[in-house]
Design a protein around this motif. Structure first.
Motif, mmCIF file in Angstrom:
data_model
loop_
_atom_site.group_PDB
_atom_site.id
_atom_site.type_symbol
_atom_site.label_atom_id
_atom_site.label_comp_id
_atom_site.label_asym_id
_atom_site.label_seq_id
_atom_site.Cartn_x
_atom_site.Cartn_y
_atom_site.Cartn_z
ATOM 1 N N TRP A 150 12.286 -52.621 -81.597
ATOM 2 C CA TRP A 150 13.360 -53.434 -82.211
ATOM 3 C C TRP A 150 14.572 -53.552 -81.290
ATOM 4 O O TRP A 150 15.666 -53.868 -81.756
ATOM 5 C CB TRP A 150 13.813 -52.834 -83.546
ATOM 6 N N ALA A 151 14.389 -53.275 -80.009
ATOM 7 C CA ALA A 151 15.539 -53.195 -79.098
ATOM 8 C C ALA A 151 15.749 -54.531 -78.384
ATOM 9 O O ALA A 151 14.817 -55.081 -77.790
ATOM 10 C CB ALA A 151 15.302 -52.093 -78.074
ATOM 11 N N TYR A 152 16.970 -55.045 -78.462
ATOM 12 C CA TYR A 152 17.297 -56.284 -77.762
ATOM 13 C C TYR A 152 18.763 -56.252 -77.385
ATOM 14 O O TYR A 152 19.543 -55.458 -77.918
ATOM 15 C CB TYR A 152 16.999 -57.513 -78.638
ATOM 16 N N ASP A 153 19.127 -57.098 -76.432
ATOM 17 C CA ASP A 153 20.536 -57.279 -76.076
ATOM 18 C C ASP A 153 20.696 -58.722 -75.599
ATOM 19 O O ASP A 153 19.735 -59.505 -75.625
ATOM 20 C CB ASP A 153 20.973 -56.256 -75.010
ATOM 21 N N HIS B 172 12.084 -68.748 -72.448
ATOM 22 C CA HIS B 172 10.632 -68.927 -72.602
ATOM 23 C C HIS B 172 10.258 -69.488 -73.980
ATOM 24 O O HIS B 172 9.083 -69.467 -74.348
ATOM 25 C CB HIS B 172 9.918 -67.588 -72.380
ATOM 26 N N GLY B 173 11.248 -69.952 -74.731
ATOM 27 C CA GLY B 173 10.953 -70.562 -76.033
ATOM 28 C C GLY B 173 10.524 -69.573 -77.092
ATOM 29 O O GLY B 173 9.850 -69.946 -78.061
ATOM 30 N N LEU B 174 10.912 -68.306 -76.915
ATOM 31 C CA LEU B 174 10.508 -67.266 -77.874
ATOM 32 C C LEU B 174 11.637 -66.981 -78.867
ATOM 33 O O LEU B 174 12.763 -66.660 -78.464
ATOM 34 C CB LEU B 174 10.156 -65.971 -77.131
ATOM 35 N N ASN B 175 11.354 -67.111 -80.143
ATOM 36 C CA ASN B 175 12.321 -66.828 -81.212
ATOM 37 C C ASN B 175 12.164 -65.382 -81.666
ATOM 38 O O ASN B 175 11.065 -64.965 -82.054
ATOM 39 C CB ASN B 175 12.063 -67.762 -82.394
ATOM 40 N N LEU B 176 13.283 -64.661 -81.660
ATOM 41 C CA LEU B 176 13.258 -63.220 -81.950
ATOM 42 C C LEU B 176 13.274 -62.975 -83.464
ATOM 43 O O LEU B 176 14.206 -63.381 -84.151
ATOM 44 C CB LEU B 176 14.472 -62.567 -81.279
ATOM 45 N N VAL B 177 12.233 -62.337 -83.950
ATOM 46 C CA VAL B 177 12.102 -62.108 -85.396
ATOM 47 C C VAL B 177 12.189 -60.613 -85.701
ATOM 48 O O VAL B 177 11.372 -59.831 -85.217
ATOM 49 C CB VAL B 177 10.759 -62.672 -85.932
ATOM 50 N N MET B 178 13.200 -60.226 -86.479
ATOM 51 C CA MET B 178 13.323 -58.837 -86.925
ATOM 52 C C MET B 178 12.623 -58.712 -88.288
ATOM 53 O O MET B 178 11.674 -59.433 -88.550
ATOM 54 C CB MET B 178 14.803 -58.437 -86.980
ATOM 55 N N SER C 81 24.500 -60.724 -80.479
ATOM 56 C CA SER C 81 25.534 -59.696 -80.637
ATOM 57 C C SER C 81 25.432 -59.018 -82.010
ATOM 58 O O SER C 81 26.038 -57.980 -82.246
ATOM 59 C CB SER C 81 26.937 -60.295 -80.451
ATOM 60 N N VAL C 82 24.676 -59.627 -82.898
ATOM 61 C CA VAL C 82 24.438 -59.028 -84.223
ATOM 62 C C VAL C 82 23.295 -58.032 -84.098
ATOM 63 O O VAL C 82 22.197 -58.389 -83.677
ATOM 64 C CB VAL C 82 24.073 -60.111 -85.261
ATOM 65 N N GLN C 83 23.560 -56.780 -84.405
ATOM 66 C CA GLN C 83 22.502 -55.776 -84.382
ATOM 67 C C GLN C 83 21.930 -55.650 -85.794
ATOM 68 O O GLN C 83 22.589 -55.145 -86.698
ATOM 69 C CB GLN C 83 23.039 -54.428 -83.892
ATOM 70 N N VAL C 84 20.731 -56.133 -85.967
ATOM 71 C CA VAL C 84 20.093 -56.121 -87.280
ATOM 72 C C VAL C 84 19.639 -54.700 -87.598
ATOM 73 O O VAL C 84 18.975 -54.055 -86.794
ATOM 74 C CB VAL C 84 18.883 -57.079 -87.304
ATOM 75 N N THR D 273 15.032 -46.208 -87.307
ATOM 76 C CA THR D 273 15.892 -47.304 -86.856
ATOM 77 C C THR D 273 15.834 -47.404 -85.338
ATOM 78 O O THR D 273 15.332 -46.522 -84.651
ATOM 79 C CB THR D 273 17.347 -47.054 -87.270
ATOM 80 N N SER D 274 16.379 -48.490 -84.839
ATOM 81 C CA SER D 274 16.392 -48.665 -83.390
ATOM 82 C C SER D 274 17.236 -47.580 -82.731
ATOM 83 O O SER D 274 17.020 -47.232 -81.574
ATOM 84 C CB SER D 274 16.929 -50.049 -83.034
#
Ligand SMILES: [Zn+2]
Length: 302
Positions: free
Chosen positions: A156-159, A169-175, A279-282, A289-290
Motif C-alpha cells: 500500500w506504499a506510494y508517494d 504508464h496509464g495506471l490508476n492507483l486503487v486502494m 499527497s493524501v495518505q489513504v 497498515t502501511s
C-alpha cells in the motif's frame, strides 16, 4: 367516549384515502421513495499477490471456482492485482496459465508487482522502477493483449514520485475500503476474527459511505483479499456470505446484484475509485497498515 372518537377518526381517514385515491395511486409514493432511498453499494472484490503456483489445492483456482459458482451470486467478477514476475507465482508456467484463465473467465487483471519478490515501489530508484513497470506492462500485454489500467501498490506504499510513474504508464492507483487482512496474518488470526473484523469495517464504512462516488447508480466499495493465501482460497464462499451479512448488519443497502458481474463494469468502477491526489495518505482499515509495512521491512505478503 375517547375510544369512540378514535374509531370515528380512523373511519374518516380511511374514507379520505378511498375518495382521493391517495393509497391506491403508487406514483406519488414511488417518487417520494426514490428521492429518499439511499444509493446502494456494490462490492468490488480485489485480490492481491496472486496467482499462486501452489500444487494441489491451489488458492487462486479455489477463488476462481468460488466466484464462478456460489450460492449468493454465481459469476462474480473481480480485479486480480497480479505479480507477473514472482518467482513463486506469476513467473511460473502454472502462474501464467492461471492469469490467462482469470482473463478468460471474465475478470480484470491489475498491476501489483513485476519484481521476483514483493518489493515496495517506493524503495526502487527511478531507473529500476521504470524498468520494472515496463517489464510488468509488457507481461500484461502478452497475457491480455492490452496494458492494464489499474495498479495496487505493494505494501500500500506510494508517494508523489511513484504516483507520477504510474500516471505516465496509464495506471490508476486503487486502494481499498475494506480489507480482510488475510495477507500478513493468514492464520489463525484471520480464521478466528474474520467475521467480526469485516463486520466492524462495514460499520465504520457506514459512517462515510455517502462520500463515495456514484458509478452507474451504485457506490462501488473496494474489498481486498489475497488469492495467494490458502486460507482465503478454502474460505472464499464463507467470505462472500460474511460480506453480505456484514453490509446488512451495518445498515448498508446492497445493490442487486451485490457484486460486479463483468470485467468492464468492475474495471470502470475501480477506475472511478482511483486515487487522484498522492499527497493524501489513504488509511487501510484494520490492524495491518502501511505504517507497519514500513516498520517491518519485507513481510512475505501484504
Ligand atoms: Zn501484495
Amino acid at each position: 367516549m375517547a375510544r369512540q372518537w378514535r374509531s370515528w377518526w380512523m373511519v374518516a381517514g380511511l374514507a379520505w384515502f378511498a375518495v382521493t385515491g391517495a393509497a391506491a395511486d403508487p406514483s406519488p409514493l414511488g417518487e417520494h421513495v426514490s428521492i429518499s432511498a439511499p444509493v446502494p453499494i456494490r462490492l468490488l472484490l480485489s485480490f492481491d499477490d496472486g496467482p499462486s503456483a501452489r500444487e494441489g489445492d491451489n488458492p487462486t483456482v479455489q477463488i476462481l471456482d468460488g466466484l464462478a459458482r456460489n450460492a449468493i451470486q454465481p459469476g462474480i467478477k473481480a480485479v486480480f492485482f497480479v505479480q507477473t514476475g514472482a518467482s513463486n507465482g506469476g513467473a511460473t508456467a502454472l502462474g501464467r496459465e492461471l492469469m490467462r484463465r482469470t482473463l478468460q473467465e471474465g475478470h480484470a487483471l491489475g498491476f501489483h508487482t513485476a519484481t521476483p519478490g514483493h518489493t515496495s515501489h517506493t524503495r526502487l530508484n527511478d531507473e529500476v522502477l521504470e524498468g520494472s513497470l515496463s517489464q510488468g506492462l509488457a507481461a500484461h500485454v502478452e497475457l491480455a493483449g492490452r496494458a492494464p489500467v489499474l495498479v495496487r501498490p505493494p505494501h500500500w506504499a506510494y508517494d508523489a514520485r511513484t504516483f507520477a510513474a504510474y500516471q505516465r504508464h496509464g495506471l490508476n492507483l486503487v486502494m481499498t475500503d475494506l480489507s480482510a487482512n488475510d495477507g500478513k496474518i493468514p492464520w489463525p488470526n484471520a480464521s478466528l476474527r474474520r467475521r467480526s473484523h469485516l463486520e466492524h469495517q462495514m460499520r465504520v464504512l457506514r459512517r462515510h459511505v455517502n462520500d463515495l462516488p456514484v458509478v452507474g447508480g451504485v457506490r462501488p466499495v473496494v474489498v481486498t483479499f489475497h488469492d495467494a493465501n490458502p486460507f482465503t482460497g478454502s474460505h472464499i464462499n464463507e467470505y462472500l456470505q460474511i460480506l453480505v451479512d456484514g453490509a446488512h448488519k451495518a445498515g448498508l443497502t446492497l445493490a442487486d446484484p451485490p457484486f460486479y458481474d463483468s470485467a468492464e463494469s468492475v474495471e470502470a468502477a475501480a477506475q472511478a475509485r482511483a486515487l487522484t491526489d498522492p499527497s493524501v495518505q489513504v488509511r487501510i482499515p484494520g490492524f495491518w497498515t502501511s505504517l507497519l509495512a514500513w516498520i517491518l521491512p519485507e513481510p512475505p505478503l501484504d
